[in-house]
Design an enzyme around this catalytic site. Structure first.
Site, mmCIF file in Angstrom:
data_model
loop_
_atom_site.group_PDB
_atom_site.id
_atom_site.type_symbol
_atom_site.label_atom_id
_atom_site.label_comp_id
_atom_site.label_asym_id
_atom_site.label_seq_id
_atom_site.Cartn_x
_atom_site.Cartn_y
_atom_site.Cartn_z
ATOM 1 N N ILE A 46 65.838 54.662 16.389
ATOM 2 C CA ILE A 46 65.109 55.198 15.354
ATOM 3 C C ILE A 46 65.102 56.507 13.967
ATOM 4 O O ILE A 46 65.490 57.111 14.842
ATOM 5 C CB ILE A 46 63.747 55.673 16.528
ATOM 6 C CG1 ILE A 46 63.877 55.414 17.487
ATOM 7 C CG2 ILE A 46 62.126 55.446 15.762
ATOM 8 C CD1 ILE A 46 62.712 55.319 18.659
ATOM 9 N N HIS A 47 65.576 56.219 13.191
ATOM 10 C CA HIS A 47 65.144 56.709 12.519
ATOM 11 C C HIS A 47 63.920 57.320 10.647
ATOM 12 O O HIS A 47 64.016 58.403 9.883
ATOM 13 C CB HIS A 47 66.531 57.496 11.628
ATOM 14 C CG HIS A 47 67.447 56.394 10.744
ATOM 15 N ND1 HIS A 47 67.642 55.758 11.365
ATOM 16 C CD2 HIS A 47 66.995 56.662 9.830
ATOM 17 C CE1 HIS A 47 67.983 54.658 9.823
ATOM 18 N NE2 HIS A 47 67.894 54.716 8.625
ATOM 19 N N ARG A 48 63.989 55.591 10.509
ATOM 20 C CA ARG A 48 63.093 55.956 8.954
ATOM 21 C C ARG A 48 62.240 56.682 9.163
ATOM 22 O O ARG A 48 60.873 56.214 10.126
ATOM 23 C CB ARG A 48 63.252 54.736 9.358
ATOM 24 C CG ARG A 48 62.321 53.751 7.668
ATOM 25 C CD ARG A 48 63.443 51.818 7.186
ATOM 26 N NE ARG A 48 64.682 52.194 7.427
ATOM 27 C CZ ARG A 48 65.645 51.653 6.226
ATOM 28 N NH1 ARG A 48 64.754 52.578 4.708
ATOM 29 N NH2 ARG A 48 66.777 51.654 6.039
ATOM 30 N N ASP A 72 65.683 50.097 13.518
ATOM 31 C CA ASP A 72 64.961 50.675 11.836
ATOM 32 C C ASP A 72 66.199 51.136 11.020
ATOM 33 O O ASP A 72 65.361 51.096 9.665
ATOM 34 C CB ASP A 72 63.817 51.601 11.897
ATOM 35 C CG ASP A 72 63.563 53.293 12.313
ATOM 36 O OD1 ASP A 72 65.357 53.753 12.247
ATOM 37 O OD2 ASP A 72 63.240 53.701 12.104
#
Length: 360
Positions: free
Chosen positions: A206-208, A279
């Protein structure tokens, strides 16, 4: 023939490494010498990019390291454009090669276009059709000024044709995906990260910003991962920025969070996981390269052929949809089809095309 390669982020180094290997192999057996000059803008500072990184991945060290990172998009791109132009005036290359959709991609292409140096864009033709994504703007504009558009998929070719590129003075070439070249080459070097012993686990990233900067979306995703992890452990290499946001919002996490991993460690995780939840753009493809089903926690994807093939599914940030889709996708058997992303020789084909145009 001289090629200046402009890159700015670690994933681009992995992509560019495949071309650099093709150049070295070519120069061993051909009278026409290809010189590659690598320019690293410094867009993403990465402490892991030490001498060991370059040695382990067999990547040439950059000839120029510009150290331009941070700041707003306009300021960063402008400073990169200015310094890349100086490099190009010094080097006088026959081609400028750019990858993907970062600010460095656009800055390299703009600098070359202003100096009338032909541009080759690798990963051309990708579209999310979301103009709120800076990556979409970068890839659209870079395609507009490129002389050769190297597409990774037939979908990318179709996108460019629908935009009228087949009537322009440029070449659109489907060479396949350079990341498949990389996955095949580096599999032998995979390395187990520091994780507990699991008989089975899901891999998650998860980073977006569309997820991490939206508290409702972030909480929904974390709740879904907590639920899934109660049945099968979820291993999540978490970016420090995302971890800080989760801590700040006091969100309960009941899955296995680990430090960010190297590319070799990510390959190991992909090899051994049962399912990928992400993501990320690139990880969707890499899941496929390693025959793993994928659940993509975004509202759009550039890799629509994976959705059409039924090996990836879009779920946005909907908690129930993430859980239901993960359980459903676990039943999928994923077979890699060379029709989707080529056969792992994209970089050789890119080099051959550049040489053919140069010597014509």
């Amino acid at each position: 023939m001289k090629v200046v390669t402009v890159i700015g982020a670690r994933p681009q180094f992995v992509k560019a490494a495949t071309f650099s290997r093709a150049v070295r192999e070519h120069n061993k057996q051909s009278e026409l010498t290809v010189e590659e000059v690598i320019v690293h803008t410094g867009q993403h500072f990465d402490a892991n990019m030490s001498d060991v990184f370059f040695e382990e991945m067999d990547i040439p060290k950059p000839n120029y390291s510009l150290g331009i990172g941070g700041g707003n998009h306009g300021a960063m791109t402008g400073r990169q454009l200015e310094q890349i132009e100086t490099v190009l005036l010094t080097e006088q290359p026959d081609w400028v090669l750019v990858y993907g959709d970062t600010n460095s991609t656009l800055a390299g292409a703009l600098a070359a276009a202003k100096l009338h140096i032909p541009i080759a864009h690798v990963e051309a033709g990708l579209r999310s059709y979301n103009m709120r994504m800076p990556e979409e703007i970068n890839r659209l504009l870079t395609d507009q000024i490129s002389s050769i558009l190297f597409c990774p998929t037939t979908t990318a070719v179709s996108n460019l044709q629908s935009e009228g590129f087949n009537t322009r003075d440029c070449d659109v070439v489907n060479v396949g995906d350079v990341m498949l070249d990389a996955a095949k080459h580096y599999t032998k070097s995979s390395k187990r990260p520091n994780i507990p012993e699991f008989s089975s686990f899901h891999l998650c990233t998860i980073h977006r910003a569309e997820n991490t900067d939206d508290e409702v979306r972030l909480r929904s995703i974390i709740r879904a991962l907590n639920t899934l992890s109660a049945t099968t452990p979820v291993v999540c290499p978490l970016h420090p920025r995302t971890r800080k946001l989760i801590d700040k919002l006091n969100i309960e996490v009941n899955f296995t969070v680990i430090e960010p991993v190297s590319y070799f460690e990510m390959i190991w995780l992909l090899e051994h996981c049962s399912l990928v939840l992400t993501d990320s753009g690139g990880l969707q493809k890499e899941a496929y390269f390693f025959s793993k089903p994928c659940v993509t926690m975004r509202d759009q994807t550039e890799w629509v052929e994976l959705i059409e093939a039924g090996v990836n599914t879009l779920v946005g940030a909907d908690e129930q949809l993430i859980i239901e889709s993960a359980n459903r996708m676990l039943e999928k058997s994923v077979a890699v089809d060379s029709e989707l992303y080529g056969s792992g020789i994209a970089s050789k084909d890119i080099l051959s095309t550049l040489i053919a145009k140069h010597t014509a």
